[in-house]
Design a protein around this motif. Sequence first.
Motif, PDB file in Angstrom:
ATOM      1  N   PHE A   1       0.770  -1.271   0.012  1.00  0.00           N
ATOM      2  CA  PHE A   1       0.084   0.004  -0.088  1.00  0.00           C
ATOM      3  C   PHE A   1       0.805   1.430  -0.129  1.00  0.00           C
ATOM      4  N   GLY A   2       2.096   1.474  -0.231  1.00  0.00           N
ATOM      5  CA  GLY A   2       2.960   2.477   0.028  1.00  0.00           C
ATOM      6  C   GLY A   2       3.029   3.212   1.146  1.00  0.00           C
ATOM      7  N   ILE A   3       2.827   2.381   2.367  1.00  0.00           N
ATOM      8  CA  ILE A   3       3.022   3.021   3.702  1.00  0.00           C
ATOM      9  C   ILE A   3       4.327   2.745   4.174  1.00  0.00           C
ATOM     10  N   GLU A   4       4.965   4.045   4.645  1.00  0.00           N
ATOM     11  CA  GLU A   4       5.943   4.009   5.436  1.00  0.00           C
ATOM     12  C   GLU A   4       5.847   3.843   6.828  1.00  0.00           C
ATOM     13  N   PRO A   5       6.815   3.010   7.431  1.00  0.00           N
ATOM     14  CA  PRO A   5       6.524   2.772   8.859  1.00  0.00           C
ATOM     15  C   PRO A   5       7.278   3.951   9.986  1.00  0.00           C
ATOM     16  N   PHE A   6       6.631   4.418  11.023  1.00  0.00           N
ATOM     17  CA  PHE A   6       7.101   5.498  11.708  1.00  0.00           C
ATOM     18  C   PHE A   6       7.819   4.469  12.921  1.00  0.00           C
ATOM     19  N   ASP A   7       8.996   5.313  13.459  1.00  0.00           N
ATOM     20  CA  ASP A   7       9.762   4.828  14.564  1.00  0.00           C
ATOM     21  C   ASP A   7       9.422   5.480  16.086  1.00  0.00           C
ATOM     22  N   LEU A   8       9.031   6.747  15.849  1.00  0.00           N
ATOM     23  CA  LEU A   8       8.659   7.751  16.874  1.00  0.00           C
ATOM     24  C   LEU A   8       7.266   8.508  16.711  1.00  0.00           C
ATOM     25  N   ILE A   9       6.555   8.360  17.843  1.00  0.00           N
ATOM     26  CA  ILE A   9       5.391   9.332  17.602  1.00  0.00           C
ATOM     27  C   ILE A   9       5.612  10.319  18.979  1.00  0.00           C
ATOM     28  N   CYS A  10       5.852  11.550  18.866  1.00  0.00           N
ATOM     29  CA  CYS A  10       5.746  12.529  19.708  1.00  0.00           C
ATOM     30  C   CYS A  10       4.393  13.411  19.806  1.00  0.00           C
ATOM     31  N   VAL A  11       3.553  13.065  20.627  1.00  0.00           N
ATOM     32  CA  VAL A  11       2.043  13.791  21.106  1.00  0.00           C
ATOM     33  C   VAL A  11       1.923  14.157  22.102  1.00  0.00           C
ATOM     34  N   ASN A  12       1.507  15.316  22.342  1.00  0.00           N
ATOM     35  CA  ASN A  12       0.788  15.671  23.708  1.00  0.00           C
ATOM     36  C   ASN A  12      -0.434  16.345  23.593  1.00  0.00           C
ATOM     37  N   LEU A  13      -1.457  16.298  24.556  1.00  0.00           N
ATOM     38  CA  LEU A  13      -3.030  16.726  24.156  1.00  0.00           C
ATOM     39  C   LEU A  13      -3.446  17.908  24.144  1.00  0.00           C
ATOM     40  N   TYR A  14      -4.555  18.315  23.509  1.00  0.00           N
ATOM     41  CA  TYR A  14      -4.959  19.588  24.012  1.00  0.00           C
ATOM     42  C   TYR A  14      -5.111  19.825  25.156  1.00  0.00           C
ATOM     43  N   ASN A  15      -5.086  20.985  25.886  1.00  0.00           N
ATOM     44  CA  ASN A  15      -5.240  21.159  27.284  1.00  0.00           C
ATOM     45  C   ASN A  15      -6.790  21.244  27.597  1.00  0.00           C
ATOM     46  N   PHE A  16      -7.512  20.151  27.726  1.00  0.00           N
ATOM     47  CA  PHE A  16      -8.829  20.353  27.985  1.00  0.00           C
ATOM     48  C   PHE A  16      -9.188  21.098  29.396  1.00  0.00           C
ATOM     49  N   ALA A  17      -8.276  20.690  30.461  1.00  0.00           N
ATOM     50  CA  ALA A  17      -8.691  21.306  31.502  1.00  0.00           C
ATOM     51  C   ALA A  17      -8.492  23.003  31.606  1.00  0.00           C
ATOM     52  N   GLN A  18      -7.558  23.162  30.999  1.00  0.00           N
ATOM     53  CA  GLN A  18      -7.330  24.889  30.613  1.00  0.00           C
ATOM     54  C   GLN A  18      -8.579  25.599  30.005  1.00  0.00           C
ATOM     55  N   ALA A  19      -9.085  24.834  29.033  1.00  0.00           N
ATOM     56  CA  ALA A  19     -10.321  25.125  28.296  1.00  0.00           C
ATOM     57  C   ALA A  19     -11.530  25.332  29.124  1.00  0.00           C
ATOM     58  N   VAL A  20     -11.618  24.140  29.752  1.00  0.00           N
ATOM     59  CA  VAL A  20     -12.718  24.247  30.998  1.00  0.00           C
ATOM     60  C   VAL A  20     -12.781  25.435  32.114  1.00  0.00           C
ATOM     61  N   SER A  21     -11.647  25.600  32.301  1.00  0.00           N
ATOM     62  CA  SER A  21     -11.083  26.844  33.448  1.00  0.00           C
ATOM     63  C   SER A  21     -11.401  28.076  32.822  1.00  0.00           C
ATOM     64  N   LYS A  22     -11.696  28.246  31.635  1.00  0.00           N
ATOM     65  CA  LYS A  22     -12.061  29.518  30.894  1.00  0.00           C
ATOM     66  C   LYS A  22     -13.472  29.811  30.887  1.00  0.00           C
ATOM     67  N   GLY A  23     -14.252  28.669  31.405  1.00  0.00           N
ATOM     68  CA  GLY A  23     -15.659  28.955  31.549  1.00  0.00           C
ATOM     69  C   GLY A  23     -16.454  28.791  30.133  1.00  0.00           C
ATOM     70  N   LEU A  24     -15.789  28.049  29.354  1.00  0.00           N
ATOM     71  CA  LEU A  24     -16.455  27.953  27.910  1.00  0.00           C
ATOM     72  C   LEU A  24     -17.856  26.909  28.185  1.00  0.00           C
ATOM     73  N   GLY A  25     -18.627  27.349  27.310  1.00  0.00           N
ATOM     74  CA  GLY A  25     -20.026  26.567  27.435  1.00  0.00           C
ATOM     75  C   GLY A  25     -19.651  25.147  26.736  1.00  0.00           C
ATOM     76  N   LEU A  26     -20.826  24.211  26.980  1.00  0.00           N
ATOM     77  CA  LEU A  26     -20.418  22.769  26.605  1.00  0.00           C
ATOM     78  C   LEU A  26     -19.823  22.647  25.350  1.00  0.00           C
ATOM     79  N   LYS A  27     -20.522  23.025  24.193  1.00  0.00           N
ATOM     80  CA  LYS A  27     -20.355  22.962  22.908  1.00  0.00           C
ATOM     81  C   LYS A  27     -18.995  23.342  22.614  1.00  0.00           C
ATOM     82  N   ASP A  28     -18.582  24.487  23.049  1.00  0.00           N
ATOM     83  CA  ASP A  28     -17.270  24.827  22.727  1.00  0.00           C
ATOM     84  C   ASP A  28     -16.050  24.147  23.402  1.00  0.00           C
ATOM     85  N   ALA A  29     -16.463  23.650  24.932  1.00  0.00           N
ATOM     86  CA  ALA A  29     -15.540  22.847  25.706  1.00  0.00           C
ATOM     87  C   ALA A  29     -15.133  21.707  24.793  1.00  0.00           C
TER      88      ALA A  29
END
Length: 198
Positions: free
Chosen positions: A94-122
């Motif tokens: 399928f012409g897919i090249e393998p990866f050796d390293l995945i460096c990911v960290n996540l959206y800061n959901f706690a920070q978003a919620v602390s801003k008082g966003l409504g449910l849909k925006d959160a």
Amino acid sequence: MNLLPVKRAILSVTDKSGLAEFGSFLVENGCELISTGGTKKMLAEAGLPVTPVSDVTDFPEILGGRVKTLHPMIHGGILADKDDDGHMETLRDFGIEPFDLICVNLYNFAQAVSKGLGLKDAVEQIDIGGPTMLRASAKNFHSILVVPDPQYYPRVMAEIAESGGVSLALRKEMAALTFKLVSEYDAMIASYLAENDA
């Protein structure tokens, strides 16, 4: 395999501390960088060669960025067992090249919620592609290294500098830490949804 050379990596992070240094180290050690959005922009501004995920998938980001990395060209390269000849043959087919390293960290959901966003925006701050890549790479630690937080960059760089690759012991340790992190992230979201009205 025990020692895994790192020749191809995805970097897609919210916390960009130490990112330019880490990316530079990987490039200097012969690693190709693939990235998304703001991470790609920062790496490029640091003068590093970086390939957009959309070039790998041959498909643009859609749904306002909700779908970027959810694609067989990405997840096939993450989930392939490099010790399984059948898996590697499928990648070639399928012409897919393998990866050796995945460096990911996540959206800061706690920070978003602390801003008082409504449910849909959160809810828009709930990361989907990130946890998916983290879980996939943690599951496949025999063949790939997952790096879920900048605090681990020095250890990864030290091991590559000393050994020319990353050990199975480090990959397994990072996998366990990653599953713990993702479970805590999901638990935080579950609590938020249970406590907030639609």
